[in-house]
Design a protein around this motif. Structure first.
Motif, PDB file in Angstrom:
ATOM      1  N   SER A   8       0.934  -1.339   0.469  1.00  0.00           N
ATOM      2  CA  SER A   8       0.194   0.132   0.249  1.00  0.00           C
ATOM      3  C   SER A   8       0.839   1.348  -0.268  1.00  0.00           C
ATOM      4  N   ASP A   9       1.913   1.310   0.838  1.00  0.00           N
ATOM      5  CA  ASP A   9       3.296   2.426   0.688  1.00  0.00           C
ATOM      6  C   ASP A   9       3.457   2.280  -1.028  1.00  0.00           C
ATOM      7  N   ILE A  10       3.682   1.465  -1.243  1.00  0.00           N
ATOM      8  CA  ILE A  10       4.422   1.633  -2.159  1.00  0.00           C
ATOM      9  C   ILE A  10       3.542   1.940  -3.317  1.00  0.00           C
ATOM     10  N   PHE A  11       2.798   1.624  -3.067  1.00  0.00           N
ATOM     11  CA  PHE A  11       1.412   2.585  -4.098  1.00  0.00           C
ATOM     12  C   PHE A  11       1.005   3.711  -4.892  1.00  0.00           C
ATOM     13  N   ARG A  12       0.695   3.803  -3.238  1.00  0.00           N
ATOM     14  CA  ARG A  12       0.802   5.900  -2.935  1.00  0.00           C
ATOM     15  C   ARG A  12       1.915   6.264  -3.599  1.00  0.00           C
ATOM     16  N   LYS A  13       3.082   6.030  -3.205  1.00  0.00           N
ATOM     17  CA  LYS A  13       4.211   6.737  -3.581  1.00  0.00           C
ATOM     18  C   LYS A  13       4.135   6.448  -5.194  1.00  0.00           C
ATOM     19  N   ARG A  14       4.175   5.801  -5.836  1.00  0.00           N
ATOM     20  CA  ARG A  14       4.271   5.457  -6.865  1.00  0.00           C
ATOM     21  C   ARG A  14       3.491   6.552  -7.720  1.00  0.00           C
ATOM     22  N   LEU A  15       1.954   5.923  -7.419  1.00  0.00           N
ATOM     23  CA  LEU A  15       0.900   6.745  -7.751  1.00  0.00           C
ATOM     24  C   LEU A  15       1.183   8.537  -8.195  1.00  0.00           C
ATOM     25  N   ARG A  16       1.591   8.644  -6.907  1.00  0.00           N
ATOM     26  CA  ARG A  16       2.364  10.518  -7.317  1.00  0.00           C
ATOM     27  C   ARG A  16       3.172  10.331  -7.807  1.00  0.00           C
ATOM     28  N   PHE A  43      -5.979   7.686  -2.630  1.00  0.00           N
ATOM     29  CA  PHE A  43      -4.913   6.406  -2.828  1.00  0.00           C
ATOM     30  C   PHE A  43      -3.943   7.208  -2.604  1.00  0.00           C
ATOM     31  N   GLU A  44      -3.228   8.563  -2.200  1.00  0.00           N
ATOM     32  CA  GLU A  44      -2.038   9.068  -2.444  1.00  0.00           C
ATOM     33  C   GLU A  44      -1.941   8.890  -0.611  1.00  0.00           C
ATOM     34  N   ALA A  45      -3.213   9.274  -0.318  1.00  0.00           N
ATOM     35  CA  ALA A  45      -2.910   9.799   0.963  1.00  0.00           C
ATOM     36  C   ALA A  45      -2.837   8.153   1.619  1.00  0.00           C
ATOM     37  N   GLY A  46      -2.850   7.225   1.236  1.00  0.00           N
ATOM     38  CA  GLY A  46      -2.858   6.539   1.365  1.00  0.00           C
ATOM     39  C   GLY A  46      -4.485   5.716   2.612  1.00  0.00           C
ATOM     40  N   THR A  47      -5.233   6.190   2.578  1.00  0.00           N
ATOM     41  CA  THR A  47      -7.059   5.744   3.339  1.00  0.00           C
ATOM     42  C   THR A  47      -7.592   4.991   2.159  1.00  0.00           C
ATOM     43  N   ARG A  48      -6.899   4.975   0.786  1.00  0.00           N
ATOM     44  CA  ARG A  48      -7.784   3.814   0.654  1.00  0.00           C
ATOM     45  C   ARG A  48      -7.441   3.323  -0.071  1.00  0.00           C
ATOM     46  N   LYS A  49      -7.523   1.782  -0.714  1.00  0.00           N
ATOM     47  CA  LYS A  49      -6.603   0.941  -1.603  1.00  0.00           C
ATOM     48  C   LYS A  49      -7.545   0.886  -3.452  1.00  0.00           C
ATOM     49  N   PRO A  50      -6.791   0.980  -4.172  1.00  0.00           N
ATOM     50  CA  PRO A  50      -7.386   0.519  -5.470  1.00  0.00           C
ATOM     51  C   PRO A  50      -8.561  -0.660  -6.610  1.00  0.00           C
ATOM     52  N   SER A  51      -8.973  -0.311  -6.646  1.00  0.00           N
ATOM     53  CA  SER A  51      -9.723  -2.110  -7.116  1.00  0.00           C
ATOM     54  C   SER A  51      -8.863  -2.528  -8.444  1.00  0.00           C
ATOM     55  N   PHE A  52      -9.186  -2.983  -8.511  1.00  0.00           N
ATOM     56  CA  PHE A  52      -8.746  -3.660 -10.024  1.00  0.00           C
ATOM     57  C   PHE A  52      -8.278  -2.535 -10.968  1.00  0.00           C
ATOM     58  N   ASP A  53     -10.139  -2.321 -11.552  1.00  0.00           N
ATOM     59  CA  ASP A  53     -10.470  -1.411 -12.490  1.00  0.00           C
ATOM     60  C   ASP A  53      -9.899  -0.169 -12.534  1.00  0.00           C
ATOM     61  N   SER A  54     -10.270   0.276 -10.720  1.00  0.00           N
ATOM     62  CA  SER A  54      -9.712   1.832 -10.787  1.00  0.00           C
ATOM     63  C   SER A  54      -7.775   1.832 -10.787  1.00  0.00           C
ATOM     64  N   LEU A  69       3.579   0.993 -10.533  1.00  0.00           N
ATOM     65  CA  LEU A  69       2.211   1.035  -9.682  1.00  0.00           C
ATOM     66  C   LEU A  69       2.573  -0.059  -7.879  1.00  0.00           C
ATOM     67  N   LEU A  70       2.611  -0.417  -8.495  1.00  0.00           N
ATOM     68  CA  LEU A  70       2.854  -2.006  -7.586  1.00  0.00           C
ATOM     69  C   LEU A  70       3.497  -1.771  -6.690  1.00  0.00           C
TER      70      LEU A  70
END
Length: 118
Positions: A8-16, A43-54, A69-70
């Motif tokens: 989750s931390d990796i995703f939010r950092k990579r998205l930003r 997503f960027e704050a890490g308070t929500r995780k994306p679905s596969f679709d998102s 992103l992952l």
């Protein structure tokens, strides 16, 4: 003990990072991905995780791979394979790839000369 970041931390950092690499504001990315801007912020704050679709929508909007992103690919340059230009080049035959490579080199050189003249 050196603890690895969570997915989750990796995703939010990579998205930003990917958003900033494309020079998009959260609202611009949201429009491109057809989702609310608040969702991008969560997503960027890490308070929500994306679905596969998102996740798929974000990767398409950013023209980057879901692997980046992952956190499966660490180098954003390797993530350029998600760019439509790179996907199209991958479909070319050997001789057509050489023509495309020469053409891209010529365009890059021309662009470089324009930048230096500015």
């Amino acid at each position: 003990m050196n603890e690895e970041p969570s997915p989750s931390d990796i995703f939010r950092k990579r998205l930003r990072e990917a958003r900033e690499m494309r020079d998009y504001k959260q609202e611009q990315l949201a429009d491109l991905a057809k989702m609310p801007a608040t969702t991008i912020a969560h997503f960027e704050a890490g308070t929500r995780k994306p679905s596969f679709d998102s996740l798929r929508k974000l990767a398409i909007a950013l023209e980057i791979t879901t692997d980046y992103l992952l956190g499966r690919v660490d180098d954003p340059e390797l993530a350029e394979a998600g760019d439509p230009l790179f996907r199209d080049v991958a479909k070319l035959s050997g001789s057509d790839r050489e023509i495309a490579k020469d053409f891209l080199k010529m365009l890059a050189k021309r662009s470089s000369k324009k930048d230096k003249a500015s």
